[in-house]
Design an enzyme around this catalytic site. Structure first.
Site, PDB file in Angstrom:
ATOM      1  N   LYS A  86     142.057 102.773  83.157  1.00 52.39           N
ATOM      2  CA  LYS A  86     142.433 102.260  84.469  1.00 52.39           C
ATOM      3  C   LYS A  86     143.898 101.830  84.431  1.00 52.39           C
ATOM      4  CE  LYS A  86     142.009  98.037  87.216  1.00 52.39           C
ATOM      5  NZ  LYS A  86     141.303  96.746  87.397  1.00 52.39           N
TER       6      LYS A  86
ATOM      7  N   TRP B 173     136.747 101.385  91.992  1.00 52.02           N
ATOM      8  CA  TRP B 173     136.335 100.501  93.091  1.00 52.02           C
ATOM      9  C   TRP B 173     137.096  99.173  93.120  1.00 52.02           C
ATOM     10  CZ3 TRP B 173     132.284 102.090  89.618  1.00 52.02           C
ATOM     11  CH2 TRP B 173     131.702 103.314  89.967  1.00 52.02           C
ATOM     12  N   HIS B 174     138.312  99.175  92.617  1.00 48.27           N
ATOM     13  CA  HIS B 174     139.112  97.942  92.603  1.00 48.27           C
ATOM     14  C   HIS B 174     140.214  97.978  93.669  1.00 48.27           C
ATOM     15  CE1 HIS B 174     137.912  97.251  88.091  1.00 48.27           C
ATOM     16  NE2 HIS B 174     136.890  97.176  88.932  1.00 48.27           N
ATOM     17  N   TYR B 175     139.942  98.652  94.767  1.00 46.56           N
ATOM     18  CA  TYR B 175     140.939  98.749  95.839  1.00 46.56           C
ATOM     19  C   TYR B 175     141.172  97.370  96.470  1.00 46.56           C
ATOM     20  CZ  TYR B 175     136.470  99.491  98.302  1.00 46.56           C
ATOM     21  OH  TYR B 175     135.180  99.387  98.740  1.00 46.56           O
ATOM     22  N   HIS B 176     142.369  97.182  97.009  1.00 40.46           N
ATOM     23  CA  HIS B 176     142.772  95.874  97.520  1.00 40.46           C
ATOM     24  C   HIS B 176     143.902  96.043  98.523  1.00 40.46           C
ATOM     25  CE1 HIS B 176     144.879  96.907  93.774  1.00 40.46           C
ATOM     26  NE2 HIS B 176     145.956  96.327  94.297  1.00 40.46           N
TER      27      HIS B 176
END
Length: 590
Positions: free
Chosen positions: A423, A524-527
């Site tokens: 990542k 799935w760590h969108y921000h």
């Protein structure tokens, strides 16, 4: 194994003293609550009215706080605020407690693959051609993620402007209730040893802290493989002051625009029967609506309510409440790439346990054993799946529909092994979010612009080189019992897996940069979308309006730690305490 877990769950449900009398059996049945907490109920119970007009009873007339979204931040926030004030939580999904796809580690991939209307996961595909998901359940992303728990580092806390003392009090508040130390699988041990062999040092043992080197982090899965979510933080709540409505889909936030600044008065929501209701905010000083709908839902709700880019709102005929060109901007998603690693060993299921935190700003992790089983759905499992080349024969446009509908193509898996993931932390590339229509149930249009900035792409190349060393290390080969493969062959395996909808250069596996572009997926760590200083103030109040805050990952311009869920849950508690102290001082009792 499934039978053992069922018997264990059944044992937990038994009364402490068994009785053969019918009266005690009846009493036990009456006490059973599938929602676990007495303050949780379906949205339709808000009003006895069956009409589609807005209505509310005296019981439901006004609240000190209305929280839109009972997710990873919303649950700890609501539990904290309910200590002193009346709180209404409106959650569009159901409860996680009786959902086997949420509750058990073995069903992780099935939960993500489920695209039914009742699923805890709502699938979407960004314009970049990358599959993604957003939560639709009480507990939010903590119900559908890989469970890894790791705090943010001190530098992130400083950049956020948070009080370090309160931060260090808020993390343990979460950890006492739902976090566990994992029992390392053999694969995770092999990854640990391989990371150390290739120089990702020192070994920091088991720790929640974000420190350079190799470590074992926490997990929200217990030793029986059962997930514990942010919804369980509601155990801290004052049941007399909290009401949680499930299947309550907020349509818009309501404003009084007669004054010099728009002032929030309440929200309009739809229940599971399609009836609409209006929940009112108390007129007491300090009362607020708090958006906690995540990086997709919060900017979407602001725009649907009339706050956002003027041109965007005019296009959809949404009445303008406040123009703010920054709503939906600054969206980012940490790009992830995987290398599929074959193994001759039996593969035990495991999600993220070991992580290598490198000084180049790359995190290396692994997931194992989520191949197909007779009980699983024959479909795409996101970053945890390996496909044969059948999927690549489906035209690109039809691939997207196959992912969403699940019913046209039966996608088979033919792969025994695992996945080493890298990542990219702190991506520079940014995207945006815009509305496709005014239906809140539909996903907005999202673009992340993966690797648009050349620095991101170069860092990915360096990361793939590191992962290549890991999978060909002596420690790793000793475990997989496979010959030392040509790295390009393994890269080719990953490219042919077709884990996204992006155009592929199947014959160009010698270019690491092309590999990064071809195989990018989400973790799935969108921000972003409601950034501090542009949409909200440092205390998360929406700029230009009164009585409205946003408290969730949409306010982050970077994803904290190796996995953001620890910090998002902490933030819910942290901001709840801050709000109580600002409003009540020492009388807050927190």
């Amino acid at each position: 194994m499934a039978l053992k877990l069922f018997l264990f769950a059944l044992l937990l449900c038994l009364p402490t003293s068994l009785s053969s009398t019918a009266s005690k059996d009846k009493e036990h049945k009456l006490k059973f609550n599938p929602y676990r907490y007495t303050f949780i109920d379906k949205a339709s119970t808000f009003s006895a009215s069956s009409s589609s007009s807005f209505s509310s009873t005296s019981k439901d007339s006004a609240y000190d706080y209305i929280v839109i979204g009972g997710g990873t931040a919303g649950c700890p926030l609501a539990a904290t605020l309910s200590r002193n004030f009346s709180v209404l939580v409106l959650e569009r999904g159901g409860v996680p407690f009786t959902n086997a796809n949420v509750s058990f580690l073995r069903n992780f991939h099935i939960g993500l693959a489920d695209t039914s209307a009742s699923s805890a996961s709502q699938a979407f595909v960004s314009t970049d051609g990358v599959y993604n998901a957003r939560a639709r359940v009480l507990g939010g992303g903590s119900c559908i993620n890989a469970g890894f728990y790791s705090r943010a580092d001190a530098a992130f806390v400083k950049r956020a402007g948070w009080d370090p003392k309160l931060v260090n009090e808020s993390y343990p508040w979460v950890e006492r209730e739902i976090v566990h130390q994992p029992k390392l699988t053999l694969w995770q041990k092999a990854l640990r040893d391989s990371l150390l062999e290739v120089g990702v040092r020192p070994f920091n043992g088991f720790t929640y802290d974000h420190v350079s080197g190799t470590k074992v982090g926490g997990t929200i899965f217990d030793r029986f493989g059962r997930r514990h979510t942010a919804a369980e933080l509601l155990a801290y709540a004052n049941p007399q002051k909290l009401r949680v409505l499930i299947y309550a889909t907020v349509q818009k936030i309501v404003f009084d625009t007669s004054g010099t600044r728009p002032r929030v008065t309440g929200v309009i929501f739809k229940d599971e029967k399609g009836n609409q209701h209006q929940a009112l905010l108390s007129n007491r000083k300090g009362s607020e609506v708090i958006l906690s709908s995540g990086a997709i839902g919060s900017p979407q709700m602001l725009m649907l309510s009339g706050i956002g880019p003027k041109r965007e709102l005019k296009r959809l005929k949404i009445p303008l409440v406040l123009e703010n060109e920054h709503v939906g901007k600054g969206m980012a998603d940490n790009p992830m790439n995987t290398i599929l690693v074959p193994s001759k060993q039996p593969i035990e299921q495991s999600l993220i346990q070991t992580v290598g935190i490198t000084k180049m700003g790359v995190y290396v992790e692994a997931s194992t054993g989520f191949g197909q089983s007779p009980e699983s759905i024959h479909t795409h499992y996101g970053v945890m799946s390996g496909k044969n080349e059948l999927f690549s024969t489906i035209p690109t446009k039809q691939r997207r529909q196959a992912y969403i509908s699940r019913n046209k193509y039966q996608l088979q898996e033919a792969f025994n092994g695992s996945f080493i993931l890298e990542k990219l932390a702190y991506p520079i590339s940014r995207g945006h979010l815009s509305l496709l229509n005014t239906n809140v149930d539909d996903n907005p249009k999202v673009t992340f612009n993966y690797f648009k900035h050349p620095v991101d792409l170069q860092r990915c190349v360096e990361a793939i080189r590191l992962v290549s060393k890991v999978v060909t290390s002596k420690r790793f080969l000793n475990y997989t019992q496979c010959d030392k493969q040509n790295v390009h062959k393994m890269l080719s395996l990953s490219v042919k897996a077709n884990i996204n909808l992006r155009p592929k250069q199947v014959n160009d596996t010698k270019s690491m940069a092309q590999f990064c572009k071809d195989t990018v997926v989400t973790i799935w760590h969108y921000h972003g979308g409601c950034l501090v200083g542009k949409v909200v103030s440092p205390d998360r109040k929406v700029l230009g309006v009164n009585r409205l805050r946003v408290i969730d990952g949409s306010t982050f311009d970077e994803s904290p730690g190796t996995n953001p869920q620890a910090t998002v849950m902490m933030m819910g508690r942290y901001m709840g305490v801050k709000i109580l102290r600002e409003r009540l001082g020492n009388k807050a009792g927190v």
